[in-house]
Design a protein around this motif. Structure first.
Motif, PDB file in Angstrom:
ATOM      1  N   LYS A  10      -2.631   4.904 -11.347  1.00 44.99           N
ATOM      2  CA  LYS A  10      -4.098   4.637 -11.603  1.00 44.99           C
ATOM      3  C   LYS A  10      -3.911   2.957 -12.328  1.00 44.99           C
ATOM      4  CE  LYS A  10      -9.139   4.024 -12.587  1.00 44.99           C
ATOM      5  NZ  LYS A  10      -9.787   3.631 -10.497  1.00 44.99           N
ATOM      6  N   ASP A  45      -1.544  -5.817  -5.297  1.00 42.75           N
ATOM      7  CA  ASP A  45      -1.788  -6.532  -4.866  1.00 42.75           C
ATOM      8  C   ASP A  45      -0.622  -8.034  -5.279  1.00 42.75           C
ATOM      9  OD1 ASP A  45      -4.339  -6.191  -3.938  1.00 42.75           O
ATOM     10  OD2 ASP A  45      -5.238  -7.187  -5.960  1.00 42.75           O
ATOM     11  N   GLU A  85       1.240  -1.136  -0.219  1.00 45.35           N
ATOM     12  CA  GLU A  85       0.472  -0.009   0.149  1.00 45.35           C
ATOM     13  C   GLU A  85       1.027   1.208   0.219  1.00 45.35           C
ATOM     14  OE1 GLU A  85      -4.145   0.357   1.615  1.00 45.35           O
ATOM     15  OE2 GLU A  85      -2.357   0.777   3.703  1.00 45.35           O
ATOM     16  N   ARG A  91      -3.051   0.738  -4.256  1.00 43.53           N
ATOM     17  CA  ARG A  91      -2.866  -0.540  -3.313  1.00 43.53           C
ATOM     18  C   ARG A  91      -2.323  -1.583  -4.471  1.00 43.53           C
ATOM     19  NH1 ARG A  91      -6.176  -4.892   0.980  1.00 43.53           N
ATOM     20  NH2 ARG A  91      -5.453  -2.160   1.937  1.00 43.53           N
ATOM     21  N   ASP A 148      -7.710   5.472  -3.851  1.00 43.37           N
ATOM     22  CA  ASP A 148      -8.354   5.808  -3.404  1.00 43.37           C
ATOM     23  C   ASP A 148      -8.164   7.779  -3.436  1.00 43.37           C
ATOM     24  OD1 ASP A 148     -11.341   6.568  -2.050  1.00 43.37           O
ATOM     25  OD2 ASP A 148      -9.791   6.835  -0.897  1.00 43.37           O
ATOM     26  N   ASP A 172      -3.900  -1.772  -8.208  1.00 45.48           N
ATOM     27  CA  ASP A 172      -4.606  -2.419  -8.509  1.00 45.48           C
ATOM     28  C   ASP A 172      -6.121  -2.016  -8.595  1.00 45.48           C
ATOM     29  OD1 ASP A 172      -4.057  -5.469  -9.210  1.00 45.48           O
ATOM     30  OD2 ASP A 172      -2.651  -4.837  -7.808  1.00 45.48           O
ATOM     31  N   SER A 173      -5.739  -1.027  -7.574  1.00 49.92           N
ATOM     32  CA  SER A 173      -6.419  -0.076  -6.683  1.00 49.92           C
ATOM     33  C   SER A 173      -6.236   1.402  -6.155  1.00 49.92           C
ATOM     34  CB  SER A 173      -7.887  -0.534  -4.962  1.00 49.92           C
ATOM     35  OG  SER A 173      -6.717  -0.324  -4.078  1.00 49.92           O
TER      36      SER A 173
END
Lengths: 120, 142
Positions: free
Chosen positions: B116, B139, B73, B137, B123, B120-121
């Motif tokens: 992005k 993975d 992260e 994040r 915010d 994988d994510s």
């Protein structure tokens, strides 16, 4: 293609990284926009650019590239040379322009990112 | 969840030349941990773009990278001007960077889209006049 072949084809000068001239590279890209390099390039080993600032070295490092060719007789600064030495990058300089330098390498078999670079 | 390894960095907003130092360092750290090269590349590029953004727009900030067993992260926090329209900022090619940044090879409106793309994510929380917090994040499980 060996880096020393790139050097010969572009009549380039080796600024740093003489010891890696025998390394093989399988793809390259040319751009003055580092964000484009970071966006569209996968498994490229050589960056041709007319941009001269330390972010060029960092971008190459982030992309796991091993050679930067500065075109249009651009000279990297001592700070950039130091960063390149730390990262084990080869720096070459040619008086050819970006379009011409890319064209010469492409027509001699160094393509874009169609071919994946060999595993490190 | 098992232990999480945390790396913290201050991103100096004064100097564009030194931007990216934290990303170079995290790349070294992740290599030492023996993570796959593709993962290391994705994390360091996402962080590098974030770092450049913080220097261009926000006068620097703080970065934290947390390496857990099944994910990495990246948290970037700044107290800059904030992003007025996040959806617009996410569009490839949209940029508010000044011309002098473009002449340095950035400001093409690819920073956030690249972040992005490589994670994988992602915010984004942002408040105009207050600052921006981005959590990305990657993975580790296939």
């Amino acid at each position: 293609m060996k880096i020393c072949t790139i050097q010969e084809l572009l009549s380039a000068r080796v600024i740093v990284g003489e010891e890696r001239l025998g390394d093989h590279v399988y793809s390259a890209c040319g751009s003055d926009m580092m964000s484009d390099v970071l966006a569209y390039v996968k498994d490229q080993a050589v960056l041709l650019t007319g941009l001269v600032n330390p972010q060029v070295i960092r971008t190459a490092e982030m992309m796991d590239m091993i050679c930067i060719v500065f075109v249009r007789s651009k000279e990297p600064t001592p700070e950039m040379i130091r960063l390149a030495e730390e990262s084990g990058l080869v720096l070459l300089a040619t008086d050819k322009r970006l379009y011409e330098a890319c064209g010469i390498l492409y027509s001699n078999g160094l393509v874009g990112n169609k071919v994946k670079r060999a595993a490190l | 969840m098992s232990d999480v390894l945390t790396f913290r960095f201050d991103v100096d907003g004064e100097n564009f030349t030194s931007a990216g130092q934290a990303s170079v360092q995290i790349k070294k750290n992740l290599r030492q941990l023996g993570l796959p090269p593709e993962i290391i590349r994705r994390v360091s590029i996402a962080m590098y773009e974030g770092e450049i953004n913080m220097v261009i727009h926000a006068g620097g900030g703080n970065a934290e990278v947390r390496v857990a067993e099944d994910f990495i992260e990246i948290e970037l926090v700044d107290h800059g001007p904030g992003i007025a329209d996040i959806e617009q900022a996410m569009q490839a090619g949209f940029s508010t960077a000044p011309d002098n940044i473009r002449s340095l090879g950035f400001g093409a409106g690819m920073g956030l889209p690249n972040m992005k793309r490589y994670t994988d994510s992602m915010d984004i929380q942002s408040k105009v006049g207050d600052g921006t917090r981005i959590v990305m994040r990657v993975d580790l499980t296939a």
